[in-house]
Design a protein around this motif. Structure first.
Motif, PDB file in Angstrom:
ATOM      1  N   GLU A  13       0.919  -1.122   0.069  1.00 38.80           N
ATOM      2  CA  GLU A  13       0.086   0.198  -0.078  1.00 38.80           C
ATOM      3  C   GLU A  13       0.916   1.425   0.120  1.00 38.80           C
ATOM      4  OE1 GLU A  13       0.479  -1.279   4.233  1.00 38.80           O
ATOM      5  OE2 GLU A  13       0.149  -2.321   2.454  1.00 38.80           O
ATOM      6  N   HIS A  14       2.268   1.064   0.155  1.00 37.58           N
ATOM      7  CA  HIS A  14       3.086   2.178   0.098  1.00 37.58           C
ATOM      8  C   HIS A  14       4.078   2.526  -1.154  1.00 37.58           C
ATOM      9  CE1 HIS A  14       1.502   3.297   4.186  1.00 37.58           C
ATOM     10  NE2 HIS A  14       1.960   2.151   4.377  1.00 37.58           N
ATOM     11  N   HIS A  15       3.673   2.060  -2.152  1.00 37.27           N
ATOM     12  CA  HIS A  15       4.588   2.027  -3.368  1.00 37.27           C
ATOM     13  C   HIS A  15       4.605   3.582  -3.759  1.00 37.27           C
ATOM     14  CE1 HIS A  15       3.899  -2.449  -4.934  1.00 37.27           C
ATOM     15  NE2 HIS A  15       4.357  -2.291  -3.790  1.00 37.27           N
ATOM     16  N   ASP A  16       3.627   4.021  -3.850  1.00 37.43           N
ATOM     17  CA  ASP A  16       3.586   5.419  -4.195  1.00 37.43           C
ATOM     18  C   ASP A  16       4.422   6.270  -3.294  1.00 37.43           C
ATOM     19  OD1 ASP A  16       2.276   5.013  -6.409  1.00 37.43           O
ATOM     20  OD2 ASP A  16       0.108   5.372  -5.704  1.00 37.43           O
ATOM     21  N   GLU A  17       4.108   6.265  -1.795  1.00 35.57           N
ATOM     22  CA  GLU A  17       4.680   7.030  -1.009  1.00 35.57           C
ATOM     23  C   GLU A  17       6.159   6.837  -1.035  1.00 35.57           C
ATOM     24  OE1 GLU A  17       5.271   9.458   2.383  1.00 35.57           O
ATOM     25  OE2 GLU A  17       3.725   9.252   0.899  1.00 35.57           O
ATOM     26  N   TYR A  18       6.439   5.538  -1.393  1.00 30.80           N
ATOM     27  CA  TYR A  18       8.166   5.194  -1.280  1.00 30.80           C
ATOM     28  C   TYR A  18       8.727   6.123  -2.446  1.00 30.80           C
ATOM     29  CZ  TYR A  18      12.563   2.681  -1.549  1.00 30.80           C
ATOM     30  OH  TYR A  18      13.790   2.239  -1.616  1.00 30.80           O
ATOM     31  N   ARG A  19       8.060   6.033  -3.586  1.00 28.81           N
ATOM     32  CA  ARG A  19       8.501   6.815  -4.791  1.00 28.81           C
ATOM     33  C   ARG A  19       8.630   8.378  -4.319  1.00 28.81           C
ATOM     34  NH1 ARG A  19       8.992   6.691 -10.447  1.00 28.81           N
ATOM     35  NH2 ARG A  19       8.277   4.746 -10.333  1.00 28.81           N
ATOM     36  N   ARG A  20       7.572   8.866  -3.755  1.00 30.26           N
ATOM     37  CA  ARG A  20       7.631  10.333  -3.150  1.00 30.26           C
ATOM     38  C   ARG A  20       8.621  10.570  -2.431  1.00 30.26           C
ATOM     39  NH1 ARG A  20       6.431  13.485   0.353  1.00 30.26           N
ATOM     40  NH2 ARG A  20       5.884  12.067   2.084  1.00 30.26           N
ATOM     41  N   ARG A  21       8.828   9.761  -1.317  1.00 27.99           N
ATOM     42  CA  ARG A  21       9.996  10.232  -0.382  1.00 27.99           C
ATOM     43  C   ARG A  21      11.404  10.139  -1.071  1.00 27.99           C
ATOM     44  NH1 ARG A  21       8.283   7.156   5.177  1.00 27.99           N
ATOM     45  NH2 ARG A  21       6.103   7.873   5.189  1.00 27.99           N
ATOM     46  N   TYR A  79      12.666   7.617   9.191  1.00 34.12           N
ATOM     47  CA  TYR A  79      11.769   8.006   8.259  1.00 34.12           C
ATOM     48  C   TYR A  79      11.086   7.170   7.443  1.00 34.12           C
ATOM     49  CZ  TYR A  79       9.930  11.237   4.410  1.00 34.12           C
ATOM     50  OH  TYR A  79       9.145  11.971   3.555  1.00 34.12           O
ATOM     51  N   ILE A  83       6.997   2.119   6.060  1.00 34.16           N
ATOM     52  CA  ILE A  83       6.446   1.743   4.585  1.00 34.16           C
ATOM     53  C   ILE A  83       7.344   0.552   3.928  1.00 34.16           C
ATOM     54  CG2 ILE A  83       5.692   4.117   4.273  1.00 34.16           C
ATOM     55  CD1 ILE A  83       8.036   4.556   2.351  1.00 34.16           C
TER      56      ILE A  83
END
Length: 105
Positions: A13-21, A79, A83
């Protein structure tokens, strides 16, 4: 130049968040990586398995190993711990891959 590769896991569920970070990588983190001999660093995601494949090129193993002891690296690990799979010290659960073939210069 030394080539290194490893695999890690990001929560589905955190693929997009990983990329964003990573798109917003802290300048002090990038500076630390370069100071510790990073020449190139790429991370690829296999979205079907949630596996991350990291590939980097460094100048020196000992110098690179010291990057894990920096304050900025420890803060980055903390941080990212929500994720992805992490160890008790917040470092990513990572498995180093052994090189078996290279064709290049």
């Amino acid at each position: 130049m030394i080539r290194k590769a490893s695999v890690m896991t990001v929560f589905r569920e955190h693929h997009d968040e990983y990329r964003r970070r990573h798109d917003e990588l802290w300048p002090e983190m990038e500076g630390m990586l370069r100071e510790h001999g990073m020449l190139s660093y790429s991370i690829f995601l296999d979205a079907e398995t949630d596996r991350l494949f990291a590939y980097l090129e460094i100048e020196d193993e000992e110098r690179w190993a010291r990057s894990a002891d920096t304050d900025v690296c420890r803060r980055w690990w903390a941080y990212m711990r929500d994720i992805m799979e992490t160890n008790p010290d917040d470092s990513p659960v990572s498995r180093e891959l052994k090189p078996v073939f290279h064709l290049g210069r």
